[in-house]
Design an enzyme around this catalytic site. Structure first.
Site, PDB file in Angstrom:
ATOM      1  CG  ASN A 151      -1.920  -1.136   1.150  1.00 22.15           C
ATOM      2  OD1 ASN A 151      -2.111  -1.722   0.097  1.00 22.15           O
ATOM      3  ND2 ASN A 151      -2.529  -1.461   2.278  1.00 22.15           N
ATOM      4  CB  VAL A 152       0.979   4.057  -2.081  1.00 25.28           C
ATOM      5  CG1 VAL A 152       1.747   3.077  -2.955  1.00 25.28           C
ATOM      6  CG2 VAL A 152      -0.440   4.254  -2.636  1.00 25.28           C
ATOM      7  CG  HIS A 198       3.970  -1.284  -4.880  1.00 21.18           C
ATOM      8  ND1 HIS A 198       2.797  -1.986  -4.800  1.00 21.18           N
ATOM      9  CD2 HIS A 198       4.865  -2.138  -5.435  1.00 21.18           C
ATOM     10  CE1 HIS A 198       2.971  -3.216  -5.277  1.00 21.18           C
ATOM     11  NE2 HIS A 198       4.210  -3.327  -5.664  1.00 21.18           N
ATOM     12  CB  CYS A 244      14.981  19.797  -8.362  1.00 21.34           C
ATOM     13  SG  CYS A 244      13.622  20.265  -7.268  1.00 21.34           S
ATOM     14  N   GLY A 268      -5.075  -9.110   3.481  1.00 18.15           N
ATOM     15  CA  GLY A 268      -5.749  -8.254   2.506  1.00 18.15           C
ATOM     16  C   GLY A 268      -5.025  -8.079   1.186  1.00 18.15           C
ATOM     17  CB  THR A 269      -2.309  -8.939  -0.622  1.00 17.85           C
ATOM     18  OG1 THR A 269      -1.823  -8.904  -1.968  1.00 17.85           O
ATOM     19  CG2 THR A 269      -1.645 -10.079   0.132  1.00 17.85           C
TER      20      THR A 269
HETATM   21  P1  NAD Z   1      -5.963  -6.180  -4.625  1.00 17.76           P
HETATM   22  O1  NAD Z   1      -6.809  -4.997  -4.939  1.00 17.76           O
HETATM   23  O2  NAD Z   1      -5.438  -6.999  -5.724  1.00 17.76           O
HETATM   24  O3  NAD Z   1      -6.698  -7.180  -3.636  1.00 17.76           O
HETATM   25  C1  NAD Z   1      -7.309  -6.767  -2.474  1.00 17.76           C
HETATM   26  C2  NAD Z   1      -7.557  -7.982  -1.582  1.00 17.76           C
HETATM   27  O4  NAD Z   1      -8.106  -7.531  -0.362  1.00 17.76           O
HETATM   28  C3  NAD Z   1      -8.547  -9.012  -2.163  1.00 17.76           C
HETATM   29  O5  NAD Z   1      -8.004 -10.306  -2.054  1.00 17.76           O
HETATM   30  C4  NAD Z   1      -9.795  -8.864  -1.264  1.00 17.76           C
HETATM   31  O6  NAD Z   1     -10.490 -10.093  -1.078  1.00 17.76           O
HETATM   32  C5  NAD Z   1      -9.158  -8.389   0.022  1.00 17.76           C
HETATM   33  N1  NAD Z   1     -10.045  -7.640   0.923  1.00 17.76           N
HETATM   34  C6  NAD Z   1     -11.138  -6.881   0.616  1.00 17.76           C
HETATM   35  N2  NAD Z   1     -11.668  -6.372   1.744  1.00 17.76           N
HETATM   36  C7  NAD Z   1     -10.912  -6.805   2.775  1.00 17.76           C
HETATM   37  C8  NAD Z   1     -10.972  -6.626   4.186  1.00 17.76           C
HETATM   38  N3  NAD Z   1     -11.916  -5.872   4.771  1.00 17.76           N
HETATM   39  N4  NAD Z   1     -10.021  -7.241   4.948  1.00 17.76           N
HETATM   40  C9  NAD Z   1      -9.066  -8.017   4.380  1.00 17.76           C
HETATM   41  N5  NAD Z   1      -8.978  -8.220   3.057  1.00 17.76           N
HETATM   42  C10 NAD Z   1      -9.886  -7.618   2.252  1.00 17.76           C
HETATM   43  O7  NAD Z   1      -4.837  -5.585  -3.719  1.00 17.76           O
HETATM   44  P2  NAD Z   1      -3.317  -5.872  -3.706  1.00 17.76           P
HETATM   45  O8  NAD Z   1      -3.060  -7.337  -3.802  1.00 17.76           O
HETATM   46  O9  NAD Z   1      -2.787  -5.147  -2.574  1.00 17.76           O
HETATM   47  O10 NAD Z   1      -2.757  -5.238  -5.077  1.00 17.76           O
HETATM   48  C11 NAD Z   1      -3.154  -3.987  -5.555  1.00 17.76           C
HETATM   49  C12 NAD Z   1      -1.991  -3.035  -5.791  1.00 17.76           C
HETATM   50  O11 NAD Z   1      -2.518  -1.727  -5.845  1.00 17.76           O
HETATM   51  C13 NAD Z   1      -1.020  -3.013  -4.676  1.00 17.76           C
HETATM   52  O12 NAD Z   1       0.177  -3.337  -5.219  1.00 17.76           O
HETATM   53  C14 NAD Z   1      -1.018  -1.585  -4.121  1.00 17.76           C
HETATM   54  O13 NAD Z   1       0.225  -0.960  -4.398  1.00 17.76           O
HETATM   55  C15 NAD Z   1      -1.992  -0.827  -4.903  1.00 17.76           C
HETATM   56  N6  NAD Z   1      -3.083  -0.228  -4.108  1.00 17.76           N
HETATM   57  C16 NAD Z   1      -2.832   0.409  -2.920  1.00 17.76           C
HETATM   58  C17 NAD Z   1      -3.868   0.955  -2.177  1.00 17.76           C
HETATM   59  C18 NAD Z   1      -3.564   1.619  -0.875  1.00 17.76           C
HETATM   60  O14 NAD Z   1      -2.472   2.146  -0.697  1.00 17.76           O
HETATM   61  N7  NAD Z   1      -4.484   1.574   0.101  1.00 17.76           N
HETATM   62  C19 NAD Z   1      -5.181   0.863  -2.646  1.00 17.76           C
HETATM   63  C20 NAD Z   1      -5.410   0.239  -3.884  1.00 17.76           C
HETATM   64  C21 NAD Z   1      -4.346  -0.315  -4.587  1.00 17.76           C
HETATM   65 ZN    ZN Z   2      11.874  20.993  -8.558  1.00 18.16          ZN
END
Ligand code: NAD
Ligand code: ZN
Length: 250
Positions: free
Chosen positions: A103-104, A120, A131, A188-189
């Site tokens: 997550n970011v 990420h 710069c 949550g991934t």
């Molecule tokens: P993904 O969107 O591919 O998957 C999300 C996962 O979370 C799913 O498996 C889903 O079932 C699960 N989920 C949904 N609700 C949940 C809950 N309440 N508790 C636990 N799990 C839950 O996400 P990913 O695998 O992290 O990949 C997406 C990419 O996008 C990442 O690499 C990330 O960098 C980026 N991203 C980041 C953010 C953020 O910073 N919050 C948000 C969206 C995407």
């Molecule tokens: Zn600059």
């Protein structure tokens, strides 16, 4: 208490090195939509059109208007939820050492975890393309799009776009920590974005137990998760913290 949950408590109590790998799902309960699946951002936007580095370099104004402004609005409002707080509690209790996050949103640090590897990069900061000057995203003035640095350069999020390399140090340290842990908590991934998705495999190959928290089965669930705990992170993690406290005080 289910057998899997009780096993997870026993496993965490015995572990010497525990690492968490988190994804967009842990921040869903903070109001941040995931990218994939129901309600995900990619239902509305084509990632290759707006989240690829080539799209940004070619037309930063459109990417700022369509993607970055919306992310800023959502992230400016977001607060850590009970799942982020649960991981911070586990660190304070001496159970969890490091969080590797895809997550970011910066919510793990705000919840209180001290060792967070941002695989990420971070959307909490914007960086000048020319710069390298940085400014907190919440302080960026949106009256001009794309927003610019004092030097005239265009600001971009300090996280990676599709088509960009994972920060080298973050990748190397994540691989080392995954290989050295004895428990990996995957929260949550969907474990589809590489190379982050390979961390649970590195952990398993080196003998770690993989505990997975997700409301739905993922590609890991049947392949390598030893202890899948089905449910929302904001419910399961506080329950786990409570059970660990009871265990520590027993
Ligand atoms: P993904 O969107 O591919 O998957 C999300 C996962 O979370 C799913 O498996 C889903 O079932 C699960 N989920 C949904 N609700 C949940 C809950 N309440 N508790 C636990 N799990 C839950 O996400 P990913 O695998 O992290 O990949 C997406 C990419 O996008 C990442 O690499 C990330 O960098 C980026 N991203 C980041 C953010 C953020 O910073 N919050 C948000 C969206 C995407
Ligand atoms: Zn600059």
């Amino acid at each position: 208490m289910s057998d899997l949950f009780a096993d997870a408590v026993e496993t965490l109590a015995k572990a010497k090195k525990t690492v968490a790998l988190t994804g967009a799902g842990i921040s869903v309960e903070s109001g941040i939509p995931p990218f994939r699946g129901k309600g995900g951002l990619w239902e509305k936007l084509d990632p290759m059109k707006y989240a690829h580095i080539d799209a940004f370099l070619e037309d930063p104004e459109t990417v700022w208007n369509v993607l970055i402004k919306e992310m800023k609005m959502v992230l400016d409002k977001a607060r850590p939820n009970t799942a982020h707080v649960g991981l911070a509690d586990l660190e304070r209790m001496g159970i969890l050492q490091t969080v590797i996050t895809q997550n970011v949103d910066g919510l793990h640090q705000r919840a209180g975890n001290s060792d967070v590897i941002e695989f990420h990069g971070s959307f909490a900061w914007q960086r000048c393309q020319t710069c390298d000057w940085t400014i907190e995203t919440s302080r960026v003035d949106l009256s001009e799009i794309p927003p610019r640095c004092r030097c005239g350069g265009i600001l971009r999020p300090d996280c990676i776009f599709f088509g960009e390399m994972i920060p080298h140090d973050a990748l190397l340290r994540s691989q080392q920590i995954s290989a050295a842990c004895d428990v990996m908590l995957v929260v949550g991934t969907s474990a589809t974005v590489q190379p982050a998705a390979s961390m649970p495999f590195i952990a398993r190959d080196n003998g770690a137990v993989v505990i997975e928290i997700n409301p739905e089965p993922t590609s890991l669930t049947r392949r390598i998760s030893n202890l899948p705990l089905l449910g929302a992170a904001g419910t399961i993690l506080p329950r786990l913290v409570k059970a660990m406290r009871r265990h520590q005080n027993a």
